[in-house]
Design a protein around this motif. Structure first.
Motif, PDB file in Angstrom:
ATOM      1  N   THR A  57     111.813  -5.778 -58.437  1.00 30.20           N
ATOM      2  CA  THR A  57     111.186  -4.488 -58.679  1.00 30.20           C
ATOM      3  C   THR A  57     111.940  -3.844 -59.848  1.00 30.20           C
ATOM      4  O   THR A  57     113.168  -4.006 -59.950  1.00 30.20           O
ATOM      5  CB  THR A  57     111.227  -3.592 -57.426  1.00 30.20           C
ATOM      6  N   PRO A  58     111.225  -3.159 -60.761  1.00 32.22           N
ATOM      7  CA  PRO A  58     109.760  -3.010 -60.806  1.00 32.22           C
ATOM      8  C   PRO A  58     109.084  -4.263 -61.380  1.00 32.22           C
ATOM      9  O   PRO A  58     109.751  -5.121 -61.946  1.00 32.22           O
ATOM     10  CB  PRO A  58     109.595  -1.816 -61.727  1.00 32.22           C
ATOM     11  N   GLN A 132     114.909  -5.459 -63.815  1.00 31.08           N
ATOM     12  CA  GLN A 132     114.452  -5.826 -62.483  1.00 31.08           C
ATOM     13  C   GLN A 132     115.661  -6.118 -61.562  1.00 31.08           C
ATOM     14  O   GLN A 132     116.605  -6.797 -61.951  1.00 31.08           O
ATOM     15  CB  GLN A 132     113.555  -7.053 -62.544  1.00 31.08           C
ATOM     16  N   VAL A 133     115.524  -5.573 -60.313  1.00 33.61           N
ATOM     17  CA  VAL A 133     116.543  -5.769 -59.278  1.00 33.61           C
ATOM     18  C   VAL A 133     115.827  -6.149 -57.989  1.00 33.61           C
ATOM     19  O   VAL A 133     114.591  -5.973 -57.877  1.00 33.61           O
ATOM     20  CB  VAL A 133     117.379  -4.488 -59.075  1.00 33.61           C
ATOM     21  N   PRO A 134     116.523  -6.656 -56.968  1.00 32.86           N
ATOM     22  CA  PRO A 134     115.875  -6.953 -55.688  1.00 32.86           C
ATOM     23  C   PRO A 134     115.249  -5.694 -55.096  1.00 32.86           C
ATOM     24  O   PRO A 134     115.823  -4.587 -55.207  1.00 32.86           O
ATOM     25  CB  PRO A 134     117.012  -7.480 -54.827  1.00 32.86           C
ATOM     26  N   PRO A 135     114.103  -5.820 -54.399  1.00 35.69           N
ATOM     27  CA  PRO A 135     113.397  -4.633 -53.901  1.00 35.69           C
ATOM     28  C   PRO A 135     113.957  -4.101 -52.582  1.00 35.69           C
ATOM     29  O   PRO A 135     113.542  -3.028 -52.140  1.00 35.69           O
ATOM     30  CB  PRO A 135     111.964  -5.142 -53.733  1.00 35.69           C
ATOM     31  N   TRP A 136     114.784  -4.804 -51.916  1.00 31.82           N
ATOM     32  CA  TRP A 136     115.311  -4.347 -50.623  1.00 31.82           C
ATOM     33  C   TRP A 136     116.689  -3.718 -50.785  1.00 31.82           C
ATOM     34  O   TRP A 136     117.328  -3.814 -51.826  1.00 31.82           O
ATOM     35  CB  TRP A 136     115.391  -5.515 -49.640  1.00 31.82           C
ATOM     36  N   LEU A 144     124.074  -9.138 -56.483  1.00 31.83           N
ATOM     37  CA  LEU A 144     123.097  -8.319 -57.207  1.00 31.83           C
ATOM     38  C   LEU A 144     122.723  -9.028 -58.512  1.00 31.83           C
ATOM     39  O   LEU A 144     123.507  -9.063 -59.454  1.00 31.83           O
ATOM     40  CB  LEU A 144     123.668  -6.942 -57.499  1.00 31.83           C
ATOM     41  N   PRO A 145     121.486  -9.594 -58.568  1.00 32.75           N
ATOM     42  CA  PRO A 145     121.019 -10.162 -59.847  1.00 32.75           C
ATOM     43  C   PRO A 145     120.337  -9.073 -60.691  1.00 32.75           C
ATOM     44  O   PRO A 145     119.500  -8.324 -60.203  1.00 32.75           O
ATOM     45  CB  PRO A 145     120.024 -11.231 -59.403  1.00 32.75           C
ATOM     46  N   GLY A 174     121.902 -13.915 -73.193  1.00 35.93           N
ATOM     47  CA  GLY A 174     121.194 -14.051 -71.943  1.00 35.93           C
ATOM     48  C   GLY A 174     120.513 -12.770 -71.545  1.00 35.93           C
ATOM     49  O   GLY A 174     120.855 -11.670 -71.996  1.00 35.93           O
ATOM     50  N   SER A 175     119.496 -12.891 -70.641  1.00 37.96           N
ATOM     51  CA  SER A 175     118.766 -11.722 -70.168  1.00 37.96           C
ATOM     52  C   SER A 175     119.036 -11.433 -68.690  1.00 37.96           C
ATOM     53  O   SER A 175     118.362 -10.590 -68.108  1.00 37.96           O
ATOM     54  CB  SER A 175     117.260 -11.936 -70.386  1.00 37.96           C
ATOM     55  N   GLN A 176     119.997 -12.125 -68.064  1.00 37.68           N
ATOM     56  CA  GLN A 176     120.330 -11.912 -66.646  1.00 37.68           C
ATOM     57  C   GLN A 176     121.842 -11.763 -66.479  1.00 37.68           C
ATOM     58  O   GLN A 176     122.623 -12.356 -67.214  1.00 37.68           O
ATOM     59  CB  GLN A 176     119.814 -13.077 -65.792  1.00 37.68           C
ATOM     60  N   LEU A 177     122.186 -10.974 -65.456  1.00 43.56           N
ATOM     61  CA  LEU A 177     123.597 -10.750 -65.121  1.00 43.56           C
ATOM     62  C   LEU A 177     123.721 -10.658 -63.601  1.00 43.56           C
ATOM     63  O   LEU A 177     122.890 -10.004 -62.951  1.00 43.56           O
ATOM     64  CB  LEU A 177     124.125  -9.471 -65.777  1.00 43.56           C
ATOM     65  N   THR A 178     124.712 -11.287 -63.081  1.00 48.02           N
ATOM     66  CA  THR A 178     124.936 -11.295 -61.623  1.00 48.02           C
ATOM     67  C   THR A 178     126.211 -10.531 -61.312  1.00 48.02           C
ATOM     68  O   THR A 178     127.269 -10.791 -61.912  1.00 48.02           O
ATOM     69  CB  THR A 178     125.042 -12.723 -61.084  1.00 48.02           C
ATOM     70  N   VAL A 179     126.097  -9.614 -60.357  1.00 47.73           N
ATOM     71  CA  VAL A 179     127.250  -8.849 -59.867  1.00 47.73           C
ATOM     72  C   VAL A 179     127.513  -9.291 -58.438  1.00 47.73           C
ATOM     73  O   VAL A 179     126.650  -9.117 -57.566  1.00 47.73           O
ATOM     74  CB  VAL A 179     126.996  -7.338 -59.937  1.00 47.73           C
ATOM     75  N   SER A 180     128.693  -9.845 -58.180  1.00 43.58           N
ATOM     76  CA  SER A 180     128.987 -10.376 -56.841  1.00 43.58           C
ATOM     77  C   SER A 180     130.509 -10.450 -56.653  1.00 43.58           C
ATOM     78  O   SER A 180     131.224 -10.793 -57.602  1.00 43.58           O
ATOM     79  CB  SER A 180     128.361 -11.758 -56.669  1.00 43.58           C
TER      80      SER A 180
END
Length: 629
Positions: A57-58, A132-136, A144-145, A174-180
């Protein structure tokens, strides 16, 4: 710019026209639903969960999202809630969402008898660039992607991500980043920037997206069951309270307890409780607990709770003796034991006798292997749970310690009787009839009270230290013994038997006859002694006279008359005077003297010494006599 907007609207209209999978509310189902409304009920671990495809989302306006209601209790008939209000019922567990049917918002689902699922938020955008992030709702420990995406997946370059206006950085190009893993601090507003590879786009900045991060489990609270200052020896129970998030099935949690920075149980455990059966002073300290979800790599530690263990005052000191009562015989073994009814340690014990402050020994047990008579006395033990000082026989605790003493126990050491003897009032073993006689019994050693038993010829006769026979008769004759006895309690009896004493009783006449015989014997002995004395004196006088007569004959010997035969008489005194014959000496004849005519041996010559008697004329100085051969 106007041309680009027109093209976007035209594409959006085409996408809506081609969408045939949209589920709309069933007109046969009233808006209030046959099931009770549970919009305000929080989620339960058994409640359903919603998944989204695609999980972002979105989404852009031409796209659609399929929501699936999963979990126990979910059937083909599913109730859906939108924005906290009931929206409708579907004949399956799926719901397709576009911008208009039913539109964006916060979605929840439930099945018959279940609670509401956690919300899932779906939104739509017609911008050139979206983040865009997860919707939940995300929880601690999740990943967190972040996806920076352009319209119709047009290429994007030079992408940068921001959290609360602070750049996060990211992979080059890149167009993505992961936070974990996520923490509570990762919640907040995110956006991205990048160059959209489109003639009309250029450099774009996405709208801000709010990411919510909830607790996987609550911050643990360490709860102490009981007082914060428990006494030594009491149990201690600590509970580590932490509640898992209702948005997910509960994770597997592990618990670690600390005293200061040292782990108490040695490592993680599944139980949220810490039990110490008996606490000591060393258990005092600041306790805390840590909750871990290892799979999520989430750890939380509680605020410390101070536990101060207090000493229990020493009380109820008891002294026990073996044998019971502290009554022993000399040479026995005596064991004294000291215990306390209450009191925490380390406990120490000391033993005292007759109020002395100097201890006889230390330790909870005092043993005398061979008891002596001088070991008698009053004993007590003192117990303390710390350093003590003795002053004037009293035990005083120092440095916060407490002390107490037991009651006094009297230890009695009995000396068994020994060396029993009988003494009589007479020195003679024979007693005449009619006289009085007493016998006394005494012992060389023995603790009072001592009892005495008298025996005559093996038969009991009387009791007491003195046996009074009174006026003795013939029936009192016999062999006497006395038996001395003392007791240790009611079980042990000590006895000593005297040597035998024989008492002989004589009749009175026989006694007088014995006395007369003794007197006669005494007189006879005296007469014999007098006779011997007279003979000795006579012999001595005659010896002296003989010696004197021999000397007189040597000077003037008279001629003895000759007589025929064996009879020889001394010559008559001259002039008829009184004479005294003092000495007659017979001498052998010389060798070669012939026998007489009768053939008998010749007579031996006799020498007489004639001395004037006491009645003759007075002796003159010239009357000197010698022996004449």
């Amino acid at each position: 710019m106007a041309l680009a907007t027109a093209l976007l609207l035209w594409a959006h209209a085409l996408s809506l026209a081609g969408d045939t999978s949209l589920l709309v509310p069933n007109p046969a189902v009233p808006t209030h639903s046959r099931w009770p409304r549970q919009a305000g009920v929080p989620s339960h671990p058994r409640d359903p969960q919603i998944t989204a495809d695609p999980p972002w989302t979105p989404v852009f306006l031409p796209e659609k999202v399929t929501l699936s209601c999963q979990g126990p209790g979910v059937s083909d008939r599913t109730l859906w809630h939108l924005g906290g209000r009931f929206w409708g019922e579907t004949g399956s567990s799926h719901l397709r969402v576009t911008e208009n049917h039913p539109g964006g918002g916060s979605f929840q689902c439930r099945g018959p008898g279940t609670g509401l699922s956690p919300p899932v938020t779906i939104s739509f955008s017609n911008d050139w660039l979206v983040l865009q992030v997860p919707p939940w709702v995300l929880l601690e420990g999740d990943t967190l992607p972040l996806r920076c995406r352009a319209w119709k997946d047009i290429g994007v370059t030079h992408v940068r991500f921001f959290h609360e206006q602070q750049p996060l950085g990211g992979p080059s190009g890149g167009s993505q980043l992961t936070v974990s893993p996520l923490g509570l601090g990762h919640g907040g507003r995110y956006h991205c920037q990048g160059s959209v590879e489109h003639l009309l786009a250029g450099r774009q900045r996405s709208r801000t997206v709010t990411v919510t991060v909830r607790e996987l489990f609550s911050l643990p609270l360490l709860h102490l069951e009981g007082p914060a200052e428990p006494p030594e020896g009491s149990p201690l129970l600590l509970r580590c309270l932490s509640h898992p998030s209702p948005l997910r099935p509960p994770p597997h949690l592990q618990y670690i307890f600390y005293r200061g920075e040292v782990m108490v149980m040695g490592g993680p455990q599944d139980s949220p409780q810490l039990r110490l059966p008996r606490v000591a002073l060393a258990h005092s300290g600041n306790y805390s607990c840590e909750v871990r979800a290892e799979l999520a790599r989430v750890r939380k530690r509680s605020v410390a709770v101070t536990v101060t263990v207090r000493r229990v005052p020493v009380s109820g000191v008891t002294l026990v003796a073996q044998p019971p009562g502290g009554q022993v015989a000399e040479g026995d073994r005596l064991v004294l034991s000291c215990s306390v009814a209450a009191g925490t340690g380390p406990l120490s014990f000391s033993w005292h006798r007759d109020g002395s402050a100097t201890p006889l020994a230390t330790g909870p047990r005092y043993e005398l292997r061979t008891v002596r008579h001088q070991d008698s006395g009053h004993y007590h033990c003192a117990a303390t749970n710390g350093a003590t000082a003795a002053t004037n026989g009293a035990t005083t605790a120092t440095n916060g310690a407490t002390a107490a003493t037991s009651k006094t126990l009297r230890v009695t050491v009995l000396v068994p009787v020994a060396g029993a003897t009988i003494t009589m009032t007479r020195t003679e073993p024979s007693v005449p009839v009619g006289e009085k006689l007493n016998l006394s019994c005494s012992v060389r050693a023995g603790t009072a009270p001592v009892t005495f038993t008298w025996l005559r010829d093996g038969q009991k006769l009387g009791w007491g230290p003195v046996l009074s026979l009174g006026t003795v008769g013939l029936s009192h004759a016999g062999t006497y013994h006395c038996v001395a006895t003392n007791h240790l309690g009611t079980q042990r009896v000590f006895k000593a038997r005297s040597p035998a004493v024989t008492v002989a009783v004589t009749p009175r006449g026989q006694r007088q006859q014995q006395r007369g015989t003794a007197v006669a014997v005494g007189v006879s002995v005296s007469l014999v002694l007098l006779l011997l004395l007279g003979v000795t004196v006579t012999w001595h006088l005659r010896y002296r006279r003989r010696t004197a007569a021999g000397e007189s004959r040597g000077r003037d010997p008279p001629a003895p008359p000759e007589h025929e035969g064996d009879q020889r008489d001394p010559p008559a005194p001259p002039g008829g005077e009184e004479v005294l014959y003092t000495h007659v000496v017979a001498t052998e004849r010389g060798v070669g003297t012939p026998p007489n005519r009768a053939g008998t041996p010749p007579e031996s010559p006799v020498t007489y010494a004639v001395l004037p008697g006491p009645h003759a004329r007075p002796r003159v100085t010239s009357d000197t006599y010698e022996n004449v051969a």
